[in-house]
Scaffold this motif. Structure first.
Motif, PDB file in Angstrom:
ATOM      1  N   ASN A  15      54.950  18.521  65.731  1.00 28.77           N
ATOM      2  CA  ASN A  15      55.979  18.607  66.762  1.00 28.77           C
ATOM      3  C   ASN A  15      56.580  17.235  67.061  1.00 28.77           C
ATOM      4  O   ASN A  15      57.801  17.100  67.252  1.00 28.77           O
ATOM      5  N   SER A  62      58.944  16.257  64.339  1.00 28.83           N
ATOM      6  CA  SER A  62      60.146  17.084  64.424  1.00 28.83           C
ATOM      7  C   SER A  62      61.042  16.613  65.565  1.00 28.83           C
ATOM      8  O   SER A  62      62.261  16.494  65.411  1.00 28.83           O
ATOM      9  N   ARG A  68      62.444  14.775  58.644  1.00 29.27           N
ATOM     10  CA  ARG A  68      62.583  15.955  57.803  1.00 29.27           C
ATOM     11  C   ARG A  68      61.278  16.740  57.809  1.00 29.27           C
ATOM     12  O   ARG A  68      60.196  16.182  57.969  1.00 29.27           O
ATOM     13  N   SER A  69      61.393  18.033  57.605  1.00 29.35           N
ATOM     14  CA  SER A  69      60.196  18.870  57.644  1.00 29.35           C
ATOM     15  C   SER A  69      59.222  18.506  56.531  1.00 29.35           C
ATOM     16  O   SER A  69      58.008  18.649  56.688  1.00 29.35           O
ATOM     17  N   SER A  91      55.362  17.756  57.260  1.00 26.21           N
ATOM     18  CA  SER A  91      54.320  18.561  56.622  1.00 26.21           C
ATOM     19  C   SER A  91      53.381  17.687  55.802  1.00 26.21           C
ATOM     20  O   SER A  91      52.176  17.942  55.736  1.00 26.21           O
ATOM     21  N   GLN A 116      54.596  26.793  62.467  1.00 28.57           N
ATOM     22  CA  GLN A 116      55.557  27.468  63.333  1.00 28.57           C
ATOM     23  C   GLN A 116      56.505  26.491  64.026  1.00 28.57           C
ATOM     24  O   GLN A 116      57.520  26.905  64.588  1.00 28.57           O
ATOM     25  N   LEU A 162      57.894  23.835  62.395  1.00 28.89           N
ATOM     26  CA  LEU A 162      58.714  23.170  61.392  1.00 28.89           C
ATOM     27  C   LEU A 162      59.618  24.172  60.695  1.00 28.89           C
ATOM     28  O   LEU A 162      59.359  25.382  60.691  1.00 28.89           O
ATOM     29  N   GLU A 163      60.666  23.649  60.107  1.00 27.40           N
ATOM     30  CA  GLU A 163      61.548  24.458  59.263  1.00 27.40           C
ATOM     31  C   GLU A 163      61.064  24.375  57.820  1.00 27.40           C
ATOM     32  O   GLU A 163      60.216  23.549  57.472  1.00 27.40           O
ATOM     33  N   ASP A 164      61.605  25.244  56.967  1.00 28.63           N
ATOM     34  CA  ASP A 164      61.330  25.142  55.535  1.00 28.63           C
ATOM     35  C   ASP A 164      62.029  23.901  54.969  1.00 28.63           C
ATOM     36  O   ASP A 164      63.061  23.477  55.500  1.00 28.63           O
ATOM     37  N   ARG A 180      57.465  24.146  56.418  1.00 26.89           N
ATOM     38  CA  ARG A 180      56.698  25.284  56.920  1.00 26.89           C
ATOM     39  C   ARG A 180      55.974  25.995  55.786  1.00 26.89           C
ATOM     40  O   ARG A 180      54.784  26.331  55.902  1.00 26.89           O
ATOM     41  N   SER A 181      56.668  26.232  54.689  1.00 29.22           N
ATOM     42  CA  SER A 181      56.054  26.952  53.565  1.00 29.22           C
ATOM     43  C   SER A 181      54.873  26.179  52.990  1.00 29.22           C
ATOM     44  O   SER A 181      53.852  26.768  52.612  1.00 29.22           O
TER      45      SER A 181
END
Length: 665
Positions: free
Chosen positions: A489, A492, A497-498, A502, A551, A553-555, A558-559
């Motif tokens: 968080n 973000s 960037r996600s 990640s 949950q 983060l964006e793709d 997230r993936s």
């Protein structure tokens, strides 16, 4: 006292009419002077000095004895007449008292110059002032606790020895009690402060025994005014600073009068009303200082006499009606035409403030000794109280907060530059703070170096961290799992960037899994089922932390998190059917993840330059993964990601027992 006695002696050569006119007033003056000397000496005698100071202490006692004997003999001589023989003994005692006073003056003159650079923290508390970070006064409690926790056992032992007149040996030193006692020990008016603390403790203790509900209710009502107290405290600091830096007597006079008015109308009036209500007296709304003094003087409690002694309505009224000025001709301040010493005014204000602080110390000590009798208020604590809770948590974890401030639903914490060992504890402070103050929607952690960006965690991050902490249970340190969501968080919210976010979370999760496996390796090799259950539970919590972080983060970040979470969950399912010894080399996905960290981080940050090097870590091991940033890179986001990556690398090797549970909670 010597002057008063000499004035009486001089009357022996005067006419009978002058003796009759002046003797009563002079005797009253002498009586008051003797009582003052004896009272002050008794106050000093309450405290036993170290052996090296015993000669000085005996001089204090000799001065008091001589003053008392001289006064008694003078009154006896007056009753017997003016013959020479009865007065010789009184003169001898006066000479003895003067000799003792001169000895004490010599001691005072030599003690201070010999220690011009004395460290007050080292003298009073046992650790150097250099161990405290510089910062705002409101956050002093966090910095003090951080320094204290570095050697809490020996410092607690020292504090108990110093405060035997206040504390029972069996009484545990909580965070709150430590802070009160440390503030008391640092007082620059120790005799007054300790006396007022003892008197407040005795009063509150006796009232708790007789009517605890009323006592706790009155004290809680006073605590509800904490925001006002904080505002006044900051005003007092400004007035004292203005007095110190004033270049002209006019400025010093104004600052001294403003401080006196503010202290009496604020701290002293509030404390006096609390004391009077504790004693069952009805106090009118918005009472004048004269009315307060009258009520205090009608009581027999010693703390009432102390409070009343500081109230001089004439000084306050002269300030309120602008009837004071500096007289350059007489080189004095005039209050409604009457001369007054500026230094006396500001010293009296500081004395009044010290008594009020000591009352708070006494209440804290009385409550600590009688916890079973205390009824805690169900009212919602003020924002000041909630800020203090955050500072206490930070200090107990060793995080020396430099400042804390609020703006709407945002709380800002200023801290020294984050190190690889402090990052997790900062997340812990935010998590506890969010639990204590759910109205806060945004936490900003600013580092003292101005070129470093803040660490920002919003309500989504704290909610995810709190949920993970609840799943972990009360006996498990939640931070290895809650930090996954909170740092995702934070990155973000910082605009990363996600992929970069990640990469950080994946590295942290993989490192924790492998470290826990290594920590339990010996137990697993012996086939201990408890070690197997503990490891599988930890990996399961890490998997949940990854899902919670995903949950936020964006793709494609997230993936990647969800993929690793599934891999760990599947590995847990497979490991449940193997022997404990086989788990020593289990969880290959975590090892693979660490090996791919360099590629993930650089891809997320849009940089492909990687160099092999060594990054020192807290565990003593080394890693070949290092980032090499171009010297001309935009430092804001790059530096934050780099520092967080270093924190993750260094975090390997720390076990979940580190700093858990935090002291005093």
């Amino acid at each position: 006292m010597t002057d008063a006695a000499a004035a009486v002696l001089r009357l022996r050569s005067e006419s009978g009419r002058l003796i009759g006119r002046n003797l009563p007033a002079l005797l009253r003056r002498l009586k008051a002077a003797v009582e003052s000397v004896v009272s002050e000496a008794d106050e000093v005698a309450r405290f036993r000095p170290p052996r090296t100071s015993l000669p000085d202490w005996s001089s204090v006692r000799a001065l008091a004895d001589a003053a008392l004997c001289a006064g008694e003999l003078i009154f006896a001589c007056v009753a017997q007449g003016w013959a020479e023989s009865p007065w010789s003994a009184a003169s001898e005692h006066l000479m003895a008292g003067r000799s003792a006073a001169l000895e004490l003056e010599a001691v005072v003159a030599t003690v201070h110059p010999s220690q011009p650079h004395e460290d007050p923290y080292l003298r009073a508390l046992g650790f150097s002032e250099n161990q405290l970070q510089r910062g705002a006064g409101v956050s002093w409690r966090a910095r003090l606790l951080a320094a204290w926790m570095s050697d809490a056992v020996s410092l607690d032992r020292r504090m108990r020895r110093m405060m035997r007149h206040l504390l029972d040996d069996s009484l545990p030193l909580t965070i709150k009690l430590r802070l009160h006692l440390a503030t008391l020990a640092m007082s620059d008016r120790p005799l007054l402060a300790h006396r007022a603390t003892i008197e407040a403790r005795e009063l509150v203790t006796s009232l708790l025994m007789t009517d605890r509900e009323q006592t706790c209710s009155v004290i809680a009502k006073g605590a509800d005014r904490e925001p006002e107290m904080l505002f006044l405290h900051r005003s007092h600091v400004e007035y004292v600073a203005a007095y110190s830096r004033a270049s002209h007597p006019d400025g010093r006079a104004r600052a001294a009068m403003d401080l006196y008015r503010s202290v009496l109308e604020g701290d002293l009036k509030r404390t006096s009303v609390t004391v009077l209500e504790l004693l069952g007296r009805r106090v009118p709304d918005s009472p004048s200082l004269s009315a307060i003094r009258g009520l205090l003087e009608s009581e027999e409690q010693p703390i009432c006499a102390l409070l009343a002694s500081t109230i001089r309505p004439g000084w306050r009224n002269a300030n309120a009606h602008e009837e004071f000025r500096w007289d350059p001709i007489g080189n004095t301040m005039l209050l409604r035409g009457q001369a007054a010493d500026v230094d006396e005014v500001i010293l009296e204000a500081l004395r009044a403030r010290e008594i009020c602080r000591a009352f708070e110390h006494g209440v804290a000590v009385a409550y600590a000794h009688n916890l079973s009798l205390v009824s805690w208020s169900a009212a919602k604590p003020s924002y000041v109280s909630r800020d203090q809770s955050v500072l206490d948590t930070a200090g107990s974890l060793g995080v020396p907060v430099v400042d804390i401030s609020r703006e709407g639903t945002t709380v800002r914490l200023d801290v020294p530059d984050l190190t690889i060992l402090v990052l997790r504890d900062v997340c812990r402070v935010i998590l506890y703070g969010a639990a204590a103050d759910p109205q806060v929607e945004r936490w900003e952690v600013w580092q003292t170096s101005s070129d470093l960006p803040p660490l920002i965690v919003d309500c989504a991050g704290t909610a995810a961290g709190s949920a993970l902490a609840e799943r972990a249970g009360a006996d498990t340190d939640p931070m290895p799992f809650a930090a996954l969501a909170m740092l995702a968080n934070a990155m973000s919210c910082g605009g990363e960037r996600s992929e970069a976010a990640s990469a950080l979370v994946l590295t942290l999760a993989a490192a924790h899994v492998l470290d826990e496996r290594d920590r339990l390796a010996a137990n697993l090799a012996r086939g201990e089922e408890s070690a197997e259950a503990e490891l599988l539970n930890i990996v399961g919590l890490v998997s949940q932390g990854l899902r919670a972080a995903a949950q936020l983060l964006e793709d494609p970040g997230r993936s990647e998190l969800l993929s690793f979470a599934r891999a760990l969950a599947e590995e847990c399912d497979r490991s449940a059917n193997v022997s404990s010894a086989d788990l020593v080399h289990a969880f290959a996905p975590a090892s693979q993840m660490l090996r791919s960290t360099r590629r993930l981080v650089c891809r997320g940050l849009g940089r492909q330059r990687i160099s092999t090097g060594a990054i020192p870590r807290s565990s003593g091991r080394r890693t070949s993964a290092a980032l090499c940033w171009p010297s001309d890179c935009d430092s804001g986001r790059m530096q934050r990601a780099f520092r967080l990556f270093l924190a993750v690398e260094a975090d390997r090797g720390r076990t979940k027992q580190d700093a858990w549970p935090p002291d005093g909670r």
